[in-house]
Design a protein around this motif. Structure first.
Motif, PDB file in Angstrom:
ATOM      1  N   PHE A  24      54.245  54.858  64.475  1.00  9.40           N
ATOM      2  CA  PHE A  24      53.415  53.647  64.578  1.00  9.40           C
ATOM      3  C   PHE A  24      51.959  53.976  64.910  1.00  9.40           C
ATOM      4  O   PHE A  24      51.131  53.065  64.992  1.00  9.40           O
ATOM      5  N   LEU A  25      51.633  55.248  65.071  1.00  7.92           N
ATOM      6  CA  LEU A  25      50.258  55.653  65.383  1.00  7.92           C
ATOM      7  C   LEU A  25      49.475  55.870  64.087  1.00  7.92           C
ATOM      8  O   LEU A  25      48.786  56.877  63.901  1.00  7.92           O
ATOM      9  N   ASP A  26      49.586  54.899  63.193  1.00  5.42           N
ATOM     10  CA  ASP A  26      49.022  55.054  61.852  1.00  5.42           C
ATOM     11  C   ASP A  26      47.585  54.544  61.801  1.00  5.42           C
ATOM     12  O   ASP A  26      47.268  53.558  61.136  1.00  5.42           O
ATOM     13  N   PHE A  27      46.730  55.211  62.549  1.00  2.29           N
ATOM     14  CA  PHE A  27      45.293  54.927  62.536  1.00  2.29           C
ATOM     15  C   PHE A  27      44.585  56.252  62.744  1.00  2.29           C
ATOM     16  O   PHE A  27      45.216  57.262  63.100  1.00  2.29           O
ATOM     17  N   GLY A  28      43.268  56.260  62.537  1.00  2.00           N
ATOM     18  CA  GLY A  28      42.538  57.513  62.703  1.00  2.00           C
ATOM     19  C   GLY A  28      43.016  58.567  61.722  1.00  2.00           C
ATOM     20  O   GLY A  28      43.262  58.265  60.537  1.00  2.00           O
ATOM     21  N   PRO A  29      43.215  59.804  62.154  1.00  4.65           N
ATOM     22  CA  PRO A  29      43.602  60.884  61.243  1.00  4.65           C
ATOM     23  C   PRO A  29      44.898  60.622  60.488  1.00  4.65           C
ATOM     24  O   PRO A  29      45.020  61.011  59.329  1.00  4.65           O
ATOM     25  N   SER A  30      45.876  59.970  61.117  1.00  7.14           N
ATOM     26  CA  SER A  30      47.141  59.678  60.424  1.00  7.14           C
ATOM     27  C   SER A  30      46.919  58.747  59.243  1.00  7.14           C
ATOM     28  O   SER A  30      47.503  58.916  58.172  1.00  7.14           O
ATOM     29  N   GLU A  31      46.064  57.757  59.456  1.00  6.93           N
ATOM     30  CA  GLU A  31      45.781  56.798  58.382  1.00  6.93           C
ATOM     31  C   GLU A  31      44.987  57.455  57.260  1.00  6.93           C
ATOM     32  O   GLU A  31      45.168  57.107  56.086  1.00  6.93           O
ATOM     33  N   TYR A  32      44.109  58.406  57.612  1.00  9.77           N
ATOM     34  CA  TYR A  32      43.270  59.049  56.599  1.00  9.77           C
ATOM     35  C   TYR A  32      44.114  59.657  55.481  1.00  9.77           C
ATOM     36  O   TYR A  32      43.734  59.603  54.303  1.00  9.77           O
ATOM     37  N   LEU A  61      47.490  58.982  54.979  1.00 11.20           N
ATOM     38  CA  LEU A  61      48.712  58.191  54.758  1.00 11.20           C
ATOM     39  C   LEU A  61      49.937  58.968  55.238  1.00 11.20           C
ATOM     40  O   LEU A  61      50.924  59.151  54.510  1.00 11.20           O
ATOM     41  N   LEU A  62      49.871  59.418  56.498  1.00  9.96           N
ATOM     42  CA  LEU A  62      50.915  60.288  57.035  1.00  9.96           C
ATOM     43  C   LEU A  62      52.290  59.634  56.965  1.00  9.96           C
ATOM     44  O   LEU A  62      53.280  60.302  56.635  1.00  9.96           O
ATOM     45  N   ARG A  63      52.388  58.354  57.268  1.00  8.05           N
ATOM     46  CA  ARG A  63      53.690  57.691  57.252  1.00  8.05           C
ATOM     47  C   ARG A  63      54.317  57.741  55.866  1.00  8.05           C
ATOM     48  O   ARG A  63      55.502  58.054  55.719  1.00  8.05           O
ATOM     49  N   GLN A 117      53.749  59.832  53.483  1.00 13.06           N
ATOM     50  CA  GLN A 117      54.057  61.199  53.078  1.00 13.06           C
ATOM     51  C   GLN A 117      55.226  61.789  53.860  1.00 13.06           C
ATOM     52  O   GLN A 117      55.845  62.757  53.414  1.00 13.06           O
ATOM     53  N   THR A 118      55.527  61.204  55.017  1.00 18.04           N
ATOM     54  CA  THR A 118      56.517  61.807  55.911  1.00 18.04           C
ATOM     55  C   THR A 118      57.892  61.192  55.797  1.00 18.04           C
ATOM     56  O   THR A 118      58.901  61.911  55.793  1.00 18.04           O
ATOM     57  N   ASN A 119      57.970  59.852  55.679  1.00 16.70           N
ATOM     58  CA  ASN A 119      59.290  59.220  55.829  1.00 16.70           C
ATOM     59  C   ASN A 119      59.431  57.964  54.986  1.00 16.70           C
ATOM     60  O   ASN A 119      59.843  56.914  55.471  1.00 16.70           O
ATOM     61  N   THR A 120      59.108  58.056  53.711  1.00 11.10           N
ATOM     62  CA  THR A 120      59.305  56.923  52.815  1.00 11.10           C
ATOM     63  C   THR A 120      60.786  56.795  52.469  1.00 11.10           C
ATOM     64  O   THR A 120      61.436  57.782  52.105  1.00 11.10           O
ATOM     65  N   PHE A 121      61.313  55.593  52.610  1.00  4.71           N
ATOM     66  CA  PHE A 121      62.707  55.360  52.219  1.00  4.71           C
ATOM     67  C   PHE A 121      62.817  53.975  51.596  1.00  4.71           C
ATOM     68  O   PHE A 121      61.998  53.096  51.880  1.00  4.71           O
ATOM     69  N   PHE A 156      50.413  65.289  45.372  1.00  7.93           N
ATOM     70  CA  PHE A 156      50.245  64.076  44.573  1.00  7.93           C
ATOM     71  C   PHE A 156      51.075  62.947  45.172  1.00  7.93           C
ATOM     72  O   PHE A 156      52.237  63.136  45.544  1.00  7.93           O
ATOM     73  N   SER A 157      50.482  61.755  45.246  1.00 10.89           N
ATOM     74  CA  SER A 157      51.134  60.624  45.909  1.00 10.89           C
ATOM     75  C   SER A 157      52.391  60.153  45.186  1.00 10.89           C
ATOM     76  O   SER A 157      53.246  59.501  45.798  1.00 10.89           O
ATOM     77  N   ASN A 158      52.531  60.461  43.900  1.00 11.19           N
ATOM     78  CA  ASN A 158      53.720  60.004  43.178  1.00 11.19           C
ATOM     79  C   ASN A 158      54.999  60.699  43.648  1.00 11.19           C
ATOM     80  O   ASN A 158      56.101  60.298  43.287  1.00 11.19           O
ATOM     81  N   TYR A 159      54.851  61.723  44.506  1.00 13.61           N
ATOM     82  CA  TYR A 159      56.024  62.399  45.068  1.00 13.61           C
ATOM     83  C   TYR A 159      56.417  61.830  46.435  1.00 13.61           C
ATOM     84  O   TYR A 159      57.379  62.306  47.042  1.00 13.61           O
ATOM     85  N   ASN A 160      55.683  60.845  46.934  1.00 17.38           N
ATOM     86  CA  ASN A 160      55.938  60.352  48.296  1.00 17.38           C
ATOM     87  C   ASN A 160      57.357  59.841  48.501  1.00 17.38           C
ATOM     88  O   ASN A 160      57.902  59.947  49.599  1.00 17.38           O
TER      89      ASN A 160
END
Length: 407
Positions: free
Chosen positions: A125-133, A135-137, A139-143, A163-167
């Motif tokens: 839930f810390l998706d701001f600052g560097p994480s948001e830059y 799109l860490l969420r 890239q890490t845990n898309t389901f 590449f984002s199409n692999y997220n």
């Protein structure tokens, strides 16, 4: 000649006019005698003598600087660093598994993956600052993971995970599929990896990608920290605001967005069928960790972690520092005459209790214990207006993300 009645009438009118003028004069004199000043007893400069408020009241401001210091140093940075440590361990275990592909190393890899995913819930839930830059969420845990794309990628033996199409075919949920592949016994899964170098290489590519991303975020936080703790506006009167773009606004928007869309909706509502149109048809395959059956423990951990952050608890300890609950108490935030911070805390306790009482895996419970899952969803839903409406209103934060749920 004027008769006596007209004379009396004129005298009466003259008296009324004179009396009105006297009253007006007295009123004007009283108004001019009123002492102007601050008439709010809660203000720092409240005046007992003031009878007319002149908008000069000054109020003590909440210590946002130390709030942000506590959140950054005792929760945000430690939680991100812990997740990085778990990914380092995961990456090392992939090397060990690829070198010695056996049952023992598979079980060790599964266990470390499980720890890493739980650690991710603490920081998701810390998706701001560097994480948001970066799109860490995403890239890490898309389901849910796109298993068709995943299998095609492994079969082709060619990929670029930047590449984002692999997220939706990489990250922790891709490992959920690969390490708990349906239709394979443990020995058959070992055989699959022993004879399929592409699958081993893809395991390694996933953990390298995860490690690269979280390393970037951790490194950037060492540079971002000072900007974060100092990012609150102060007006000429000395009061700070929580305008869009300020640190308080960023953390609250990120927290509300994550809870509303990725916890309440993503982890429970979508697979339960709540958002599946008129039919409300269950979609259990959409749960997080569908293949390993680890959904409920991650749901529990995500809600528990949000609560720790709200109360300002240290990530590695139960030390209760300045948190958003203290801020709510400072501004006397209430809901139905009760302290808002207590209501939020009690509702989170209710959520954790009902999640812990679900008897099986979330995917199976959606089919075989649907009323219990529906009750769980309703308890999750109750928290949304408390944090998204009541808390934000009390703290002067504007919700900046789009709400497309209609609720």
């Amino acid at each position: 000649m004027l008769n006596s009645f007209n004379i009396k009438s004129m005298k009466y009118k003259s008296f009324i006019i004179s009396f009105s003028l006297v009253l007006l004069l007295i009123s004007l004199m009283c108004v001019s005698c009123q002492k102007k000043g601050c008439t709010d007893p809660n203000a720092l400069n409240y005046s007992l003598e003031a009878t007319k408020d002149d908008n000069s009241c000054e109020y003590q401001d909440f210590d946002k600087h130390n709030l942000l210091i506590n959140l950054a140093e005792n929760y945000i940075i430690p939680s991100l660093n812990n997740f990085k440590d778990k990914i380092v361990a995961l990456d090392n275990q992939v090397d060990e598994f690829n070198l010695n592909t056996n049952n023992n190393n598979l079980n060790n890899l599964r266990a470390i993956w499980e720890e890493a995913l739980l650690s991710w819930q603490d920081a998701a839930f810390l998706d701001f600052g560097p994480s948001e830059y970066i799109l860490l969420r995403s890239q890490t845990n898309t389901f849910p993971v796109d298993t068709t794309e995943l299998k095609t990628t492994i079969s082709d033996g060619s990929w670029n995970l930047q590449f984002s199409n692999y997220n939706d075919s990489k990250g922790l949920q891709a490992l959920d599929y690969m390490l708990f592949m349906p239709g394979y016994s443990e020995s058959e899964l070992i055989g699959y990896f022993q004879t399929n170098n592409n699958s081993k290489n893809y395991l390694k590519a996933i953990t390298v990608d995860l490690l690269s991303n979280i390393t970037y975020v951790c490194d950037e936080w060492s540079l971002h920290r000072d900007d974060f703790v100092n990012d609150f506006e102060t007006s000429s009167s000395g009061y700070s605001s929580n305008s869009q773009g300020s640190s308080i606004s960023n953390i609250i928007n990120a927290l509300c967005l994550h809870y509303e869309f990725y916890v309440r909706r993503g982890k429970v509502g979508l697979p339960l069928g709540v958002f599946n149109g008129f039919t409300q048809q269950e979609l259990p395959h959409l749960v997080e960790c569908y293949f390993s059956g680890k959904s409920l423990q991650n749901l529990n951990r995500s809600v528990y972690s949000i609560n720790k952050f709200l109360i300002g608890a240290g990530y590695s300890s139960n030390d209760n520092g300045l948190g958003l609950d203290d801020y709510m108490n400072f501004v006397n935030a209430e809901n139905n005459s009760d302290q808002l911070s207590n209501i939020i805390d009690n509702q989170i306790t209710n959520i954790l209790e009902i999640v812990n009482n679900l008897p099986g895996t979330l995917g199976n419970d959606i089919i075989y214990n649907k009323p219990m899952v529906q009750e769980t969803y309703q308890e999750l839903q109750k928290l949304v207006p408390l944090i998204k409406v009541d808390m934000t209103s009390a703290l002067g934060v504007l919700i900046t993300y789009q709400d497309n749920d209609g609720d």
